[in-house]
Design a protein around this motif. Structure first.
Motif, PDB file in Angstrom:
ATOM      1  N   VAL A 316      -1.719  -6.973   0.450  1.00 11.48           N
ATOM      2  CA  VAL A 316      -2.224  -5.591   0.395  1.00 11.48           C
ATOM      3  C   VAL A 316      -1.045  -4.655   0.180  1.00 11.48           C
ATOM      4  CG1 VAL A 316      -3.461  -3.777   1.632  1.00 11.48           C
ATOM      5  CG2 VAL A 316      -4.104  -6.171   1.974  1.00 11.48           C
ATOM      6  N   GLY A 317      -1.127  -3.803  -0.836  1.00  8.52           N
ATOM      7  CA  GLY A 317      -0.074  -2.829  -1.082  1.00  8.52           C
ATOM      8  C   GLY A 317      -0.311  -1.556  -0.290  1.00  8.52           C
ATOM      9  N   PRO A 318       0.675  -0.663  -0.256  1.00  5.79           N
ATOM     10  CA  PRO A 318       0.504   0.611   0.458  1.00  5.79           C
ATOM     11  C   PRO A 318      -0.681   1.424  -0.048  1.00  5.79           C
ATOM     12  CG  PRO A 318       2.801   0.233  -0.060  1.00  5.79           C
ATOM     13  CD  PRO A 318       2.027  -0.826  -0.790  1.00  5.79           C
ATOM     14  N   GLY A 319      -1.044   1.246  -1.314  1.00  6.91           N
ATOM     15  CA  GLY A 319      -2.158   2.016  -1.878  1.00  6.91           C
ATOM     16  C   GLY A 319      -3.529   1.495  -1.521  1.00  6.91           C
ATOM     17  N   GLY A 320      -3.605   0.415  -0.744  1.00  8.40           N
ATOM     18  CA  GLY A 320      -4.893  -0.131  -0.373  1.00  8.40           C
ATOM     19  C   GLY A 320      -5.545   0.540   0.817  1.00  8.40           C
ATOM     20  N   PHE A 321      -4.896   1.581   1.369  1.00  5.57           N
ATOM     21  CA  PHE A 321      -5.406   2.280   2.540  1.00  5.57           C
ATOM     22  C   PHE A 321      -5.978   3.627   2.109  1.00  5.57           C
ATOM     23  CE2 PHE A 321      -2.253  -0.677   3.842  1.00  5.57           C
ATOM     24  CZ  PHE A 321      -2.562  -1.090   5.129  1.00  5.57           C
ATOM     25  N   ALA A 322      -7.087   4.016   2.697  1.00  6.85           N
ATOM     26  CA  ALA A 322      -7.712   5.297   2.334  1.00  6.85           C
ATOM     27  C   ALA A 322      -6.958   6.453   2.936  1.00  6.85           C
ATOM     28  CB  ALA A 322      -9.174   5.308   2.820  1.00  6.85           C
ATOM     29  N   GLY A 323      -7.083   7.618   2.281  1.00 10.07           N
ATOM     30  CA  GLY A 323      -6.482   8.839   2.805  1.00 10.07           C
ATOM     31  C   GLY A 323      -5.618   9.534   1.771  1.00 10.07           C
ATOM     32  N   ALA A 324      -5.795  10.844   1.648  1.00 11.86           N
ATOM     33  CA  ALA A 324      -4.955  11.660   0.745  1.00 11.86           C
ATOM     34  C   ALA A 324      -3.703  12.039   1.506  1.00 11.86           C
ATOM     35  CB  ALA A 324      -5.726  12.898   0.299  1.00 11.86           C
ATOM     36  N   LEU A 325      -2.560  11.496   1.103  1.00  9.48           N
ATOM     37  CA  LEU A 325      -1.323  11.666   1.847  1.00  9.48           C
ATOM     38  C   LEU A 325      -0.612  12.958   1.465  1.00  9.48           C
ATOM     39  CD1 LEU A 325       0.120   8.042   1.592  1.00  9.48           C
ATOM     40  CD2 LEU A 325      -1.424   8.996   3.313  1.00  9.48           C
ATOM     41  N   ASP A 326       0.054  13.567   2.451  1.00 15.26           N
ATOM     42  CA  ASP A 326       0.948  14.677   2.175  1.00 15.26           C
ATOM     43  C   ASP A 326       2.170  14.152   1.420  1.00 15.26           C
ATOM     44  OD1 ASP A 326      -0.733  16.336   3.651  1.00 15.26           O
ATOM     45  OD2 ASP A 326       0.371  15.970   5.517  1.00 15.26           O
TER      46      ASP A 326
END
Length: 327
Positions: A316-326
Motif C-alpha cells: 500500500v502506498g501513501p496515496g492509498g489512504f483517504a483524506g485531502a491533505l494540507d
C-alpha cells in the motif's frame, strides 16, 4: 440540471435538518449524475449546504470518482479546485489522475524550498537523535518514503485516515499505518502516527534504539489523565514512566531527574512539589525539554532537511489512504 436535481440541491441549504436529510437521501439515490451539481456548494467552506453536499459525495463513494475526474479534466474552471479536494477526500492520492499527482508533487517540492514548519503536536511522538532517515525506515521496516511538508505529514499521520485494515490471501487481516518523520531539529527527528504509536510504540522504540542507539516515546492523554515517557537505549529499556503502569516507574532515575529531586540539604518546599519529584518527573513535555526536544518549541530550533511520509507495508502506498491533505 433537471428540475428534480435543482430542487434537491436547493434544499441542502435550508435550515431544516429533516429537510436537508431528505434532500441528501434523494440526491444520493440519483447516483453519479448529481456530482457536478453539488460542486458549486463546495467552493467555499462554511457556505450554506457545503457540509450536506460533502455528505452526499461521501455516501456516493467510488461512484463519484469518475465524474469528479471529468470536472478536473474538462471544467468548468471554477469547480476544479473543489473536485480535486473531494477526490482526495474520497480516495486519497490514488484517486487523482496522473497529471494531478504530478502537480501535487511539484507543489510539494516548491513548498519545501522555504517551509516554516511551526510547532508540532504534543499528544504522542517518538524522538530519535542523530539518525538518518534511511536508518529509521530500515529499523521500522517502512516503505514508499516520500518527501513531504510538515503540514502534509501531520495531516497524513495524525489528522486524517492513518491506518487501513486489509484482507490477505490467507484470509487473515493486516493493518497498514502511515508514519511521518519530521525534519531534523537540533539533531533530533520526531516520528508521528496516531494509530501506529497507539498500537506499536513499545516495539518501535525498542527497534529504533537497537538500530540508532537511542529512542524516546512521549504521550499525553488528557481524556484519562495518562502520561507516558520512555527511554530505550541499544534495544533495552533504560527508564520509563506510565501513569497507570504496573509498576509506574521502570529503571533508575536519570541524571536530570536527580538534579530536580529534593536533596538532603534542600529547604523544605511545597508538599505537592516534593511529592511530584519524589520518584521522578512525570510530565512528558518537561522530560523532553531536558533530554531531547519539545515539539511545541521546534519553531525556534535549528532545522535541517525536510520531512518524510512512509507506510508500514510495501503493498500500500501513501496515496492509498483517504483524506485531502494540507500542503
Amino acid at each position: 440540471m433537471s428540475e428534480e436535481i435543482a430542487a434537491l440541491v436547493r434544499r441542502l441549504a435550508t435550515g431544516d435538518r429533516a429537510d436537508r436529510r431528505a434532500a441528501r437521501d434523494g440526491l444520493v439515490a440519483l447516483g453519479a449524475p448529481i456530482v457536478p451539481h453539488l460542486l458549486p456548494l463546495l467552493r467555499e467552506a462554511g457556505t450554506p449546504g457545503c457540509s450536506a453536499a460533502e455528505s452526499c459525495l461521501e455516501r456516493l463513494g467510488p461512484a463519484a470518482i469518475l465524474p469528479l475526474r471529468a470536472v478536473r479534466r474538462e471544467g468548468p474552471g471554477q469547480l476544479r479546485a473543489a473536485a480535486l479536494r473531494m477526490l482526495a477526500t474520497l480516495g486519497g492520492g490514488d484517486a487523482l489522475s496522473a497529471a494531478d499527482r504530478a502537480a501535487v508533487e511539484r507543489l510539494v517540492r516548491i513548498k519545501l524550498l522555504d517551509e516554516e514548519p511551526g510547532d508540532l503536536p504534543a499528544d504522542s511522538w517518538i524522538a530519535v537523535p542523530g539518525a538518518e532517515v534511511s536508518e529509521i525506515v530500515r529499523a521500522l521496516e517502512l516503505h514508499h518514503a516520500l518527501p513531504v511538508t510538515t503540514a502534509m505529514g501531520l495531516s497524513a499521520a495524525v489528522h486524517h485516515e492513518n491506518s487501513l485494515t486489509r484482507g490477505a490471501d490467507d484470509a487473515s487481516r493486516a493493518t497498514v499505518h502511515r508514519v511521518f518523520i519530521t525534519p531534523e531539529f537540533e539533531g533530533w527527528r520526531l516520528l508521528y502516527g496516531a494509530d501506529y504509536l497507539r498500537d506499536h510504540w513499545a516495539s518501535a522504540v525498542e527497534r529504533l534504539s537497537a538500530h540508532c542507539g537511542e529512542a524516546h516515546f512521549y504521550a499525553v492523554d488528557d481524556g484519562n489523565g495518562a502520561q507516558v515517557w520512555w527511554v530505550s537505549e541499544h534495544g533495552r529499556d533504560r527508564r520509563g514512566h506510565r501513569t497507570y503502569g504496573d509498576p509506574e516507574w521502570v529503571g533508575e532515575p536519570m541524571e536530570f531527574e536527580r538534579r530536580l529531586m529534593p536533596g538532603e540539604d534542600d529547604e523544605p518546599g511545597d508538599p505537592d512539589e516534593v511529592a511530584e519529584y519524589a520518584d521522578g518527573v512525570r510530565d512528558p513535555e518537561e522530560v523532553a525539554s531536558w533530554i531531547s526536544v519539545q515539539p511545541t518549541a521546534v519553531e525556534v530550533l535549528d532545522r535541517v532537511g525536510h520531512g518524510w511520509l512512509a507506510v508500514t507495508s510495501d503493498d500500500v502506498g501513501p496515496g492509498g489512504f483517504a483524506g485531502a491533505l494540507d500542503i
